[in-house]
Scaffold this motif. Structure first.
Motif, PDB file in Angstrom:
ATOM      1  N   VAL A 188      -1.894   1.303 135.475  1.00  0.00           N
ATOM      2  CA  VAL A 188      -3.016   0.919 136.328  1.00  0.00           C
ATOM      3  C   VAL A 188      -4.230   0.685 135.430  1.00  0.00           C
ATOM      4  O   VAL A 188      -4.510   1.492 134.533  1.00  0.00           O
ATOM      5  N   ASP A 189      -4.939  -0.415 135.658  1.00  0.00           N
ATOM      6  CA  ASP A 189      -6.076  -0.756 134.803  1.00  0.00           C
ATOM      7  C   ASP A 189      -7.137  -1.457 135.641  1.00  0.00           C
ATOM      8  O   ASP A 189      -6.896  -1.833 136.797  1.00  0.00           O
ATOM      9  N   ASN A 190      -8.293  -1.628 135.072  1.00  0.00           N
ATOM     10  CA  ASN A 190      -9.326  -2.430 135.711  1.00  0.00           C
ATOM     11  C   ASN A 190      -8.862  -3.882 135.782  1.00  0.00           C
ATOM     12  O   ASN A 190      -8.244  -4.398 134.847  1.00  0.00           O
ATOM     13  N   GLU A 191      -9.157  -4.552 136.880  1.00  0.00           N
ATOM     14  CA  GLU A 191      -8.682  -5.924 137.080  1.00  0.00           C
ATOM     15  C   GLU A 191      -9.139  -6.877 135.979  1.00  0.00           C
ATOM     16  O   GLU A 191      -8.369  -7.740 135.521  1.00  0.00           O
ATOM     17  N   VAL A 192     -10.391  -6.727 135.514  1.00  0.00           N
ATOM     18  CA  VAL A 192     -10.899  -7.676 134.529  1.00  0.00           C
ATOM     19  C   VAL A 192     -10.262  -7.420 133.165  1.00  0.00           C
ATOM     20  O   VAL A 192     -10.109  -8.347 132.362  1.00  0.00           O
ATOM     21  N   ASN A 193      -9.863  -6.182 132.893  1.00  0.00           N
ATOM     22  CA  ASN A 193      -9.098  -5.923 131.672  1.00  0.00           C
ATOM     23  C   ASN A 193      -7.807  -6.724 131.670  1.00  0.00           C
ATOM     24  O   ASN A 193      -7.416  -7.316 130.646  1.00  0.00           O
ATOM     25  N   LEU A 194      -7.111  -6.740 132.802  1.00  0.00           N
ATOM     26  CA  LEU A 194      -5.857  -7.503 132.882  1.00  0.00           C
ATOM     27  C   LEU A 194      -6.121  -8.995 132.733  1.00  0.00           C
ATOM     28  O   LEU A 194      -5.342  -9.717 132.094  1.00  0.00           O
ATOM     29  N   MET A 195      -7.216  -9.476 133.310  1.00  0.00           N
ATOM     30  CA  MET A 195      -7.569 -10.883 133.164  1.00  0.00           C
ATOM     31  C   MET A 195      -7.845 -11.222 131.706  1.00  0.00           C
ATOM     32  O   MET A 195      -7.402 -12.257 131.187  1.00  0.00           O
ATOM     33  N   GLY A 239     -17.029  -2.426 130.246  1.00  0.00           N
ATOM     34  CA  GLY A 239     -16.983  -3.716 130.918  1.00  0.00           C
ATOM     35  C   GLY A 239     -17.594  -3.756 132.303  1.00  0.00           C
ATOM     36  O   GLY A 239     -17.660  -4.821 132.918  1.00  0.00           O
ATOM     37  N   ASP A 240     -18.077  -2.621 132.803  1.00  0.00           N
ATOM     38  CA  ASP A 240     -18.619  -2.587 134.161  1.00  0.00           C
ATOM     39  C   ASP A 240     -20.060  -3.097 134.163  1.00  0.00           C
ATOM     40  O   ASP A 240     -21.000  -2.417 134.589  1.00  0.00           O
ATOM     41  N   ILE A 241     -20.234  -4.339 133.713  1.00  0.00           N
ATOM     42  CA  ILE A 241     -21.576  -4.887 133.511  1.00  0.00           C
ATOM     43  C   ILE A 241     -22.261  -5.276 134.811  1.00  0.00           C
ATOM     44  O   ILE A 241     -23.470  -5.505 134.838  1.00  0.00           O
ATOM     45  N   GLY A 242     -21.503  -5.393 135.900  1.00  0.00           N
ATOM     46  CA  GLY A 242     -22.107  -5.786 137.163  1.00  0.00           C
ATOM     47  C   GLY A 242     -23.157  -4.816 137.646  1.00  0.00           C
ATOM     48  O   GLY A 242     -24.011  -5.178 138.470  1.00  0.00           O
ATOM     49  N   HIS A 243     -23.110  -3.594 137.129  1.00  0.00           N
ATOM     50  CA  HIS A 243     -24.057  -2.582 137.594  1.00  0.00           C
ATOM     51  C   HIS A 243     -25.055  -2.180 136.506  1.00  0.00           C
ATOM     52  O   HIS A 243     -25.629  -1.099 136.538  1.00  0.00           O
ATOM     53  N   VAL A 244     -25.261  -3.109 135.562  1.00  0.00           N
ATOM     54  CA  VAL A 244     -26.331  -2.973 134.581  1.00  0.00           C
ATOM     55  C   VAL A 244     -27.636  -3.417 135.239  1.00  0.00           C
ATOM     56  O   VAL A 244     -27.691  -4.406 135.968  1.00  0.00           O
ATOM     57  N   HIS A 245     -28.703  -2.670 134.991  1.00  0.00           N
ATOM     58  CA  HIS A 245     -30.016  -2.961 135.599  1.00  0.00           C
ATOM     59  C   HIS A 245     -30.625  -4.191 134.952  1.00  0.00           C
ATOM     60  O   HIS A 245     -30.790  -4.258 133.734  1.00  0.00           O
ATOM     61  N   VAL A 246     -30.989  -5.200 135.793  1.00  0.00           N
ATOM     62  CA  VAL A 246     -31.585  -6.425 135.252  1.00  0.00           C
ATOM     63  C   VAL A 246     -32.911  -6.790 135.915  1.00  0.00           C
ATOM     64  O   VAL A 246     -33.589  -7.721 135.463  1.00  0.00           O
TER      65      VAL A 246
END
Length: 423
Positions: A188-195, A239-246
């Motif tokens: 089991v892995d993060n989806e984007v790792n598999l991509m 890789g969980d960059i979607g939750h980086v503060h911008v």
């Protein structure tokens, strides 16, 4: 009665199987030359591999520069078993049944909402696997399973860990859920790792340099492959960059509960929310017609709206691509990948987002990191995650250090726990 193979015999056989898997047209004499093993040892181990159904000897072929009888070439029997793989996004999944070379036999796309919780979601995944197996026809037994989920994963145990957008999944043991049903090893892995792994191994052009994959779909995430290995981080959060503060904009409330996340500004769900409001206000006529007809908007509508003249979509797409590109430029500066791949539903129907993203990354990255950087869209028709999952399972099954755990039985289902411990 022939004595069972010893541990050393199995270790040698695993090395030979690995050579045959990686080499077209391998022969007995070539294996002797490559390994330094004697003819009797090679013949004995090959006989075991053939008897176990892992290897097959083909018709004789003449070897250049070699006199005497032509040699028989050997091949790895990729049809001996199959692997199942599914890559789950927030609202959809891609799944496949693949052979033991990681080549898809059949594959399928379907909608699937992970917010429904693990039991409901995984039941749909399992039904999809059953449909695919039926469609594939007569195939080997299931030797391995790979599942990608849109959140952090403790790779060692196969448990989801503190996922920002997956209510009810925290701590859920995805591995055990599938192992109980198939009796096979499960990764089991993060989806984007598999991509990322799928694009690194099978994407076009095939560069095999360090690769950074960025997915912009309902959410935003990234995966990094360095020297052929996925970088997962200490706790699975890499890789969980979607939750980086911008941004400090208080209106940018993210699904994770925080304010100012990249995903809340440039993610697909945030774009759709803003565009739905614009459509209802009469500022996006084509989207308004789609909303009236279907009751909701999809990421595919964004590209179609742009083609049909909704300028607000083009403006928003360009702005969000710049914001995402600026965030990714920092990752490129740090990781210095050779290839940067942009994937996800944001690419459907338009090149505007990709073109703006690429130019922003190149403009915002230090000269040395950008000098030889390839920036390209994903190339595997949105199935890169399912393909990457199959390849991940195959890689773990056929490492020589793992093969020695199950090869004597000819089937990895005989040593599931040991295989998991070796991952």
């Amino acid at each position: 009665m022939q004595a069972p193979p010893t541990a050393r015999d199995i270790l040698v056989l695993s090395q030979i199987v690995d050579l045959v898997r990686e080499t077209d047209g391998a022969t007995r004499s070539w294996i002797e030359s490559e390994t330094g093993l004697g003819r009797a040892v090679v013949n004995d181990r090959l006989s075991e591999g053939i008897e176990l159904g892992i290897l097959e000897e083909l018709e004789p072929v003449a070897e250049k520069g070699r006199r005497g009888r032509p040699s028989r070439s050997l091949r790895f029997r990729a049809e001996a078993g199959v692997v199942l793989s599914a890559c789950l996004g927030a609202g959809a999944m891609h799944a496949a049944v693949s052979d033991l070379d990681g080549e898809p036999i059949v594959k399928m796309y379907r909608e699937n909402d992970v917010s429904a919780g693990p039991e409901a979601t995984l039941r749909i995944v399992n039904k999809t696997f059953q449909r695919l197996l039926a469609k594939a026809g007569p195939v080997g037994d299931v030797w391995g399973i790979a599942i990608g989920v849109p959140g952090p994963v403790e790779f060692r145990t196969g448990r989801v860990v503190a996922p920002p957008i997956m209510p009810g999944w925290d701590g859920f043991d995805v591995r055990s859920w599938f192992q109980e049903r198939y009796g096979a090893p499960v990764w089991v892995d993060n989806e984007v790792n598999l991509m990322a792994f799928g694009e690194w191994a099978r994407g076009e052009p095939q560069e095999r340099r360090d690769l950074l994959y960025v997915k912009v779909a309902t959410g935003i995430g990234a995966g990094l492959v360095t020297n052929g290995h996925l970088h997962r981080g200490d706790n699975g959060a890499a890789g969980d960059i979607g939750h980086v503060h911008v941004t400090d904009d208080k209106k940018a409330v993210c699904r994770c509960g925080k304010v100012g996340c990249l995903e809340a500004v440039a993610g697909g769900w945030a774009m759709l929310n803003r565009l739905e409001a614009a459509a209802r206000a009469g500022k996006a006529p084509w989207l308004a017609s789609q909303l009236q007809e279907h009751g909701r908007l999809s990421l595919m509508d964004l590209g179609l709206a742009e083609q049909n003249g909704d300028t607000i979509v083009a403006t928003m797409s360009r702005d969000n691509a710049r914001i995402t590109g600026q965030a990714i430029a920092g990752v490129v500066n740090f990781a210095n990948p050779g290839t940067l791949v942009l994937g996800g539903g944001v690419l459907r129907g338009t090149s505007l987002f990709f073109d703006t993203f690429k130019q922003t990354v190149l403009d915002s990255t230090i000269e040395l990191a950008a000098r030889a950087l390839t920036v390209r869209p994903a190339s595997l028709d949105f199935f890169e995650g399912a393909i990457g999952g199959a390849l991940l399972a195959v890689e773990h099954l056929f490492r020589p250090s793992t093969m020695r755990l199950w090869l004597a039985d000819g089937d990895p289902r005989s040593a599931v726990d040991d295989i998991h411990d070796a991952a």
